[in-house]
Write a protein that holds these residues in place. Structure first.
Motif, PDB file in Angstrom:
ATOM      1  N   TRP A   1      -1.044   5.378  12.479  1.00  0.00           N
ATOM      2  CA  TRP A   1      -0.911   5.376  10.931  1.00  0.00           C
ATOM      3  C   TRP A   1      -1.930   6.489  10.121  1.00  0.00           C
TER       4      TRP A   1
ATOM      5  N   TYR B   1     -11.388  -0.536   8.570  1.00  0.00           N
ATOM      6  CA  TYR B   1     -12.055  -1.005   7.880  1.00  0.00           C
ATOM      7  C   TYR B   1     -13.195  -2.686   9.354  1.00  0.00           C
TER       8      TYR B   1
ATOM      9  N   HIS C   1       6.821   0.918   5.416  1.00  0.00           N
ATOM     10  CA  HIS C   1       7.729  -0.311   6.209  1.00  0.00           C
ATOM     11  C   HIS C   1       8.995  -0.653   5.626  1.00  0.00           C
TER      12      HIS C   1
ATOM     13  N   LYS D   1      -4.626   8.809   5.372  1.00  0.00           N
ATOM     14  CA  LYS D   1      -4.890   8.631   6.672  1.00  0.00           C
ATOM     15  C   LYS D   1      -3.773   9.647   6.956  1.00  0.00           C
TER      16      LYS D   1
ATOM     17  N   ASN E   1      -1.967  -4.549  14.198  1.00  0.00           N
ATOM     18  CA  ASN E   1      -2.501  -3.190  14.183  1.00  0.00           C
ATOM     19  C   ASN E   1      -3.508  -3.140  14.292  1.00  0.00           C
TER      20      ASN E   1
ATOM     21  N   ASN F   1      -2.994   7.956   0.274  1.00  0.00           N
ATOM     22  CA  ASN F   1      -4.415   7.454   1.149  1.00  0.00           C
ATOM     23  C   ASN F   1      -3.708   8.285   2.034  1.00  0.00           C
TER      24      ASN F   1
ATOM     25  N   ARG G   1      -5.335   3.287  -4.185  1.00  0.00           N
ATOM     26  CA  ARG G   1      -5.975   4.558  -3.146  1.00  0.00           C
ATOM     27  C   ARG G   1      -6.538   4.904  -4.796  1.00  0.00           C
TER      28      ARG G   1
ATOM     29  N   TYR H   1       6.531  -7.958   4.488  1.00  0.00           N
ATOM     30  CA  TYR H   1       4.860  -6.630   4.256  1.00  0.00           C
ATOM     31  C   TYR H   1       4.134  -7.923   3.869  1.00  0.00           C
ATOM     32  N   TRP H   2       2.677  -8.768   4.348  1.00  0.00           N
ATOM     33  CA  TRP H   2       1.832  -8.940   3.915  1.00  0.00           C
ATOM     34  C   TRP H   2       2.619 -10.482   4.034  1.00  0.00           C
TER      35      TRP H   2
ATOM     36  N   ASN I   1       5.465  -6.747   8.878  1.00  0.00           N
ATOM     37  CA  ASN I   1       4.590  -5.991   9.146  1.00  0.00           C
ATOM     38  C   ASN I   1       3.280  -6.898   8.489  1.00  0.00           C
ATOM     39  N   GLU I   2       1.551  -7.220   9.783  1.00  0.00           N
ATOM     40  CA  GLU I   2       0.460  -8.180   9.045  1.00  0.00           C
ATOM     41  C   GLU I   2       0.909  -8.985   8.209  1.00  0.00           C
TER      42      GLU I   2
ATOM     43  N   ASP J   1       1.233  -1.160  -0.180  1.00  0.00           N
ATOM     44  CA  ASP J   1      -0.422   0.227  -0.333  1.00  0.00           C
ATOM     45  C   ASP J   1       0.400   1.131   0.445  1.00  0.00           C
TER      46      ASP J   1
ATOM     47  N   TYR K   1      -7.582  -2.057  13.071  1.00  0.00           N
ATOM     48  CA  TYR K   1      -8.373  -0.784  12.277  1.00  0.00           C
ATOM     49  C   TYR K   1     -10.129  -0.854  12.813  1.00  0.00           C
TER      50      TYR K   1
ATOM     51  N   PHE L   1      -0.146   9.747   2.230  1.00  0.00           N
ATOM     52  CA  PHE L   1       1.325   9.428   1.194  1.00  0.00           C
ATOM     53  C   PHE L   1       0.571   8.693   0.399  1.00  0.00           C
TER      54      PHE L   1
ATOM     55  N   GLU M   1      -0.793   0.920  14.572  1.00  0.00           N
ATOM     56  CA  GLU M   1      -1.452   1.240  13.602  1.00  0.00           C
ATOM     57  C   GLU M   1      -2.391   1.315  13.639  1.00  0.00           C
TER      58      GLU M   1
HETATM   59  C1  GCU Z   1      -2.038  -1.572   7.122  1.00  0.00           C
HETATM   60  C2  GCU Z   1      -0.799  -1.205   6.487  1.00  0.00           C
HETATM   61  C3  GCU Z   1      -0.607  -0.292   6.496  1.00  0.00           C
HETATM   62  C4  GCU Z   1      -1.967   0.569   5.692  1.00  0.00           C
HETATM   63  C5  GCU Z   1      -2.817   0.900   5.942  1.00  0.00           C
HETATM   64  C6  GCU Z   1      -3.632   1.169   5.787  1.00  0.00           C
HETATM   65  O1  GCU Z   1      -3.021  -2.478   8.025  1.00  0.00           O
HETATM   66  O2  GCU Z   1       0.214  -1.764   7.436  1.00  0.00           O
HETATM   67  O3  GCU Z   1       0.282  -0.715   5.178  1.00  0.00           O
HETATM   68  O4  GCU Z   1      -1.092   1.878   4.373  1.00  0.00           O
HETATM   69  O5  GCU Z   1      -2.905  -0.458   6.581  1.00  0.00           O
HETATM   70  O6  GCU Z   1      -5.344   0.600   5.128  1.00  0.00           O
HETATM   71  O7  GCU Z   1      -4.194   2.019   5.181  1.00  0.00           O
END
Ligand code: GCU
Length: 618
Positions: A566, A497, A368, A588, A491, A586, A576, A393-394, A431-432, A198, A493, A571, A521
């Protein structure tokens, strides 16, 4: 009886295996305080989507051929010798591009470009003194770099966020040298990071390029930090590189601490010693005190500014210099939204970390991937503690040995570069990442290596939380990796989410470990200047309310010792695409890409004031 290799032998084996695989030479650290010729500035470039300059039409690699064609082999930098000779490229007549910078934010036509770009720089070079050695150094190149000097291959580097260097002693001419680098940022499933992220896949020579000149035998690398959890002993290890590395006198001076120690290197050119110290002024966010450190070998002096602090966890507490801390953090991507593109300079670091300071932060999560060295150097000065992460990552290819070596190589180089930075307190492995035996084994091996490479700093990873089966409000972290990390970070949300901010009111976290917990996050998108009611998604009011509710929810976690929402600033992300809101960003961030603060910025600023006061009395 089966004999187990000694620790040193094990370390050398781990290190050698990664070097062999990537043809990478040992990293020369502290480039900022060495004699250099910078190659930063205007370069020439050629976009090569079909990699015609690298592969011939039979897909054979040209730089592996005995007689590569002058006409198409771009790494040769060949010029037609007469008007009838066919040469199908000409760097000098090609377009200009800046280094360090990514290509996406410099050239409209390369904004979405992923593939190969050839970089060319001509330069003259005067050797300072015979017997000296020269290396070409790259702060980073995303993602894969094939490097050539005067038409000769130096090596191939893989990984977009760590430094690398090649020896070029004897290959330089007083006039007319040229360095050519093919940089390829094509994504791939087997790569690190893998094909899906992302963030924007900025390509190019994104950090400094320099020619470094050193003595025949020189101090290549060193580690000078307080012994694990012991403020009375400084541990020193120094690596000499060169034919005369054995039995050499090296002096370590720290005038501010009345230290002046002479040591002798062993047959391997290694110096290892422990220096007893009294009354050191310890580095901390409130007092980021840095000592001048002077290393001398054979009249060659290498200086650094190093802070000394102790670090450990004790039950739920994170102790810095024996004092409990709360990590008042923010997550940051390595991007300068105002200029556009990857951040790289001291000024970029001061802008981003300055905003974090304004928020009331004493900590940042550099996500990341390893950010440029200026971030840790400025964090040292500003008293901001740092979480540094490798781009595991992921979902990456856990069972692919090349993927593991690649990740391990990036980890080794991240630690090698920043191991003397007092600000860096946490190494993050991932990460995640989805829980599976292969994944956990992969990360456990990374953690073991990290502890061998750096016995002082804490280890973590950004894990995921899940809603407990049969209980909609209970959040749990079902991840075996919790066992192996020092800080349990995850993390979450909830409210973005997962449901609406309202859900935070009833959510409970069940974390069974007696370890410090960090929420690495949380957050939600808001377009700066877009206003409405707190129920209107994408508005500043929604994001503000989400922060208010989330902070109240997280305060219920007894082990909570830090957060890195986050994220500091909006960014770029190709994921997005919502028109008039995201448009490739993004959202956020607490600050827009134009540097304008959103309402949630002030919610977090107020919360950190309270947390700061709370810990000042501890
Ligand atoms: C995830 C991830 C980020 C991403 C963020 C998002 O958790 O680690 O890299 O940008 O969520 O969805 O905004």
């Amino acid at each position: 009886m089966k004999r187990f290799p000694t620790k040193a032998l094990l370390m050398t084996l781990i290190f050698a295996s990664t070097q062999l695989l990537f043809g990478q030479e040992p990293q020369i650290t502290n480039i900022g305080n060495r004699t250099v010729l910078t190659l930063n500035g205007v370069w020439k470039y050629v976009v090569d989507p079909y990699q015609t300059g690298y592969y011939d039409y039979r897909r054979d690699v040209r730089d592996e051929q005995l007689n590569p064609s002058n006409s198409e082999s771009l790494f040769l930098g060949y010029k037609p010798q007469n008007s009838s000779e066919r040469v199908e490229y000409d760097f000098e007549k090609s377009d200009n591009i800046l280094v360090p910078r990514d290509w996406n934010s410099q050239k409209e036509k390369l904004f979405y470009y992923e593939g190969s770009v050839w970089y060319y720089k001509a330069f003259d070079y005067e050797v300072a003194s015979n017997g000296n050695r020269q290396f070409i150094y790259f702060g980073a190149a995303n993602y894969e770099a094939d490097v050539y000097l005067n038409g000769k291959k130096l090596g191939k580097h893989i990984g977009g966020f760590t430094p690398f260097n090649y020896e070029i002693t004897g290959s330089l001419n007083p006039k007319g040298n040229f360095v050519i680098v093919k940089v390829d940022n094509t994504r791939g499933l087997e790569k690190v990071p893998t094909i899906n992220t992302d963030w924007w896949n900025y390509g190019g020579l994104t950090r400094d390029v320099k020619i470094v000149e050193v003595a025949g035998t020189f101090i290549q690398d060193y580690y000078i930090q307080l012994a694990p959890n012991d403020s009375k002993s400084i541990e020193v290890s120094i690596t000499l590189n060169g034919i005369n590395k054995a039995n050499q006198i090296v002096t370590i001076e720290i005038p501010g601490a009345n230290i002046n120690v002479r040591c002798t290197s062993d047959t391997e050119g290694k110096v290892k010693t422990t220096i007893a110290v009294k009354n050191l002024t310890l580095w901390s966010p409130d007092n980021p005190y840095l000592y001048d450190v002077i290393l001398t070998h054979d009249k060659n002096i290498l200086t650094d500014k190093i802070g000394f602090r102790t670090l450990k966890t004790q039950g739920k507490e994170i102790l810095v210099n024996g004092k409990p801390v709360f990590l008042r953090g923010i997550s940051i991507h390595e991007e300068n939204g105002i200029r556009g593109g990857r951040a790289y300079s001291k000024e970029d670091a001061r802008m981003l970390l300055g905003w974090a300071k304004e928020l009331g932060c004493n900590f940042v999560r550099l996500a990341h991937y390893p950010h440029n060295e200026n971030m840790a150097l400025v964090a040292d000065e500003l008293g901001i503690m740092v979480w540094s992460e490798v781009p595991v990552y992921w979902t990456i290819q856990w069972q692919n040995p090349d993927t593991y070596n690649n990740a391990h190589n990036q980890l080794t180089d991240m630690i090698t570069r920043d191991k003397n930075r007092a600000s860096v307190i946490i190494w993050s492995m991932a990460n995640e990442t989805p829980v599976s035996p292969e994944r956990t084994d992969f990360l456990k091996k990374m953690i073991e290596s990290t502890r061998k490479l750096d016995p002082v700093r804490l280890v973590s990873a950004a894990l995921e939380r899940h809603t407990k089966t049969g209980s909609v409000n209970t959040q749990v972290i079902e991840d075996p990796l919790q066992e192996y990390v020092d800080i349990i970070a995850f993390n979450q949300y909830i409210g973005w989410y997962d449901g609406l901010p309202e859900k935070c009111k009833t959510a409970e976290f069940e974390i069974k470990y007696d370890k410090p917990v960090m929420v690495s996050e949380f957050g939600g998108d808001a377009l700066q200047g877009n206003h409405g009611s707190k129920d209107d998604r994408w508005t500043e009011e929604f994001q503000e309310d989400l922060y208010v509710e989330t902070l109240k929810m997280l305060d219920k976690i007894p082990q909570l010792r830090g957060i890195t929402p986050w994220i500091l600033a909006d960014f770029r992300s190709p994921r997005r695409v919502l028109p008039y809101i995201q448009d490739g960003w993004n959202r956020k961030g607490l600050i827009s890409e134009t540097g304008d603060k959103k309402k949630a910025f002030f919610v977090l600023q107020k919360y950190y004031k309270t947390r700061k006061a709370e810990y000042e009395i501890k």
